[in-house]
Design a protein around this motif. Structure first.
Motif, PDB file in Angstrom:
ATOM      1  N   SER A   3       2.324   1.619  -3.450  1.00 44.91           N
ATOM      2  CA  SER A   3       1.274   2.027  -4.390  1.00 44.91           C
ATOM      3  C   SER A   3       0.970   3.513  -4.255  1.00 44.91           C
ATOM      4  CB  SER A   3       0.009   1.203  -4.142  1.00 44.91           C
ATOM      5  OG  SER A   3      -1.036   1.616  -4.988  1.00 44.91           O
ATOM      6  N   ASP A   4       1.068   4.023  -3.040  1.00 45.53           N
ATOM      7  CA  ASP A   4       0.770   5.436  -2.804  1.00 45.53           C
ATOM      8  C   ASP A   4       1.920   6.359  -3.189  1.00 45.53           C
ATOM      9  OD1 ASP A   4      -1.704   4.725  -1.830  1.00 45.53           O
ATOM     10  OD2 ASP A   4      -1.082   4.761   0.282  1.00 45.53           O
ATOM     11  N   THR A   5       3.142   5.812  -3.217  1.00 44.24           N
ATOM     12  CA  THR A   5       4.308   6.683  -3.401  1.00 44.24           C
ATOM     13  C   THR A   5       5.018   6.499  -4.734  1.00 44.24           C
ATOM     14  OG1 THR A   5       5.708   5.049  -2.252  1.00 44.24           O
ATOM     15  CG2 THR A   5       4.721   6.814  -0.923  1.00 44.24           C
TER      16      THR A   5
ATOM     17  N   GLN B 247       6.551   0.934 -10.215  1.00 47.22           N
ATOM     18  CA  GLN B 247       6.087  -0.287  -9.554  1.00 47.22           C
ATOM     19  C   GLN B 247       6.386  -1.508 -10.422  1.00 47.22           C
ATOM     20  OE1 GLN B 247       2.056  -0.167  -7.901  1.00 47.22           O
ATOM     21  NE2 GLN B 247       2.148   2.077  -7.873  1.00 47.22           N
TER      22      GLN B 247
ATOM     23  N   ARG C 188       0.843  -1.201   0.000  1.00 52.88           N
ATOM     24  CA  ARG C 188       0.000   0.000   0.000  1.00 52.88           C
ATOM     25  C   ARG C 188       0.876   1.249   0.000  1.00 52.88           C
ATOM     26  NH1 ARG C 188      -3.337  -3.024   3.581  1.00 52.88           N
ATOM     27  NH2 ARG C 188      -2.284  -2.089   5.386  1.00 52.88           N
ATOM     28  N   HIS C 189       1.946   1.214   0.775  1.00 56.21           N
ATOM     29  CA  HIS C 189       2.875   2.343   0.820  1.00 56.21           C
ATOM     30  C   HIS C 189       3.504   2.582  -0.557  1.00 56.21           C
ATOM     31  CE1 HIS C 189       6.091   4.982   2.227  1.00 56.21           C
ATOM     32  NE2 HIS C 189       6.947   4.214   1.574  1.00 56.21           N
TER      33      HIS C 189
END
Length: 224
Positions: free
Chosen positions: A142-144, A150, A139-140
């Motif tokens: 994916s957010d950054t 990715q 999640r981290h």
């Protein structure tokens, strides 16, 4: 190790990390439920299959996570994952020793089963913690990270997992033929153990030329 089932393929993307952990976690939970419900021989075979799956599927991914992923996230995420890895490796060794005790059908079988239940419960907790930390790390990321970054990270992680399979060494013991008493007088080398990589065992399986023998389940992934 047995490797009767198809050899797992490398993870296709980052989501393969928690997916692999979840699949093995489900297997551990089912085996824990079956511990006192199915015949000992069947249970021992299923336990050996679980250990094979842990070594062949999860150990290389954990090594890849430590090499590629843990330092890409905050220490609050990376450090717990490393701790999960250490605990899971310890429990794999523990389960391997207990599996050998069950196979020998020792007089302490009942006590071994009690200790085995505790080890399986501990493995359940460790795998659940790893999955939770993997999901938080993803999640981290994916957010950054943008999508292309990715994708590059996933490719790097896959390459690291393949490299870990080459460097994860297992101890291989050739199977002793039925005429062992005669053969060993002439071929003492058949009783000698030697190290072989996880990747080499899998290549033999894929090539149909796997040597018949036994491999212990204590994986030694590379130190990073």
């Amino acid at each position: 190790m047995h490797f009767d089932d198809p050899v797992p393929t490398p993870i296709p993307d980052l989501q393969g990390l928690p997916a692999t952990t979840q699949r093995i976690l489900d297997t551990v939970r089912q085996i824990t439920r079956d511990l006192t419900e199915i015949p000992a021989r069947v249970f021992t075979s299923r336990l050996e299959g679980l250990i094979d799956e842990l070594v062949s599927s999860l150990v290389p991914l954990m090594a890849a996570e430590e090499r590629v992923l843990c330092h890409r996230v905050d220490r609050a995420l990376g450090d717990p994952m490393r701790e999960d890895h250490r605990e899971i490796r310890r429990l794999i060794e523990r389960l391997s020793m207990l599996s050998e005790g069950l196979e020998r059908r020792s007089r302490r079988a009942t006590k071994i089963e009690q200790v085995l239940l505790t080890a399986l419960q501990q493995m359940t907790i460790a795998l659940d913690a790893l999955r939770t930390h993997q999901q938080a790390a993803l999640r981290h990321l994916s957010d950054t990270l943008p999508l292309d970054e990715q994708a590059r990270l996933a490719a790097t992680l896959e390459a690291a997992a393949l490299d870990a399979r080459e460097q994860t060494m297992l101890i291989f013991r050739p199977a002793i033929p039925p005429t062992a008493a005669h053969v060993l007088r002439n071929r003492p080398d058949l009783n000698a153990a030697y190290a072989v990589s996880l990747a080499e065992i899998e290549r033999r399986v894929h090539g149909g030329a796997a040597s018949k023998g036994e491999t212990n389940h204590v994986a030694r992934p590379p130190s990073r």
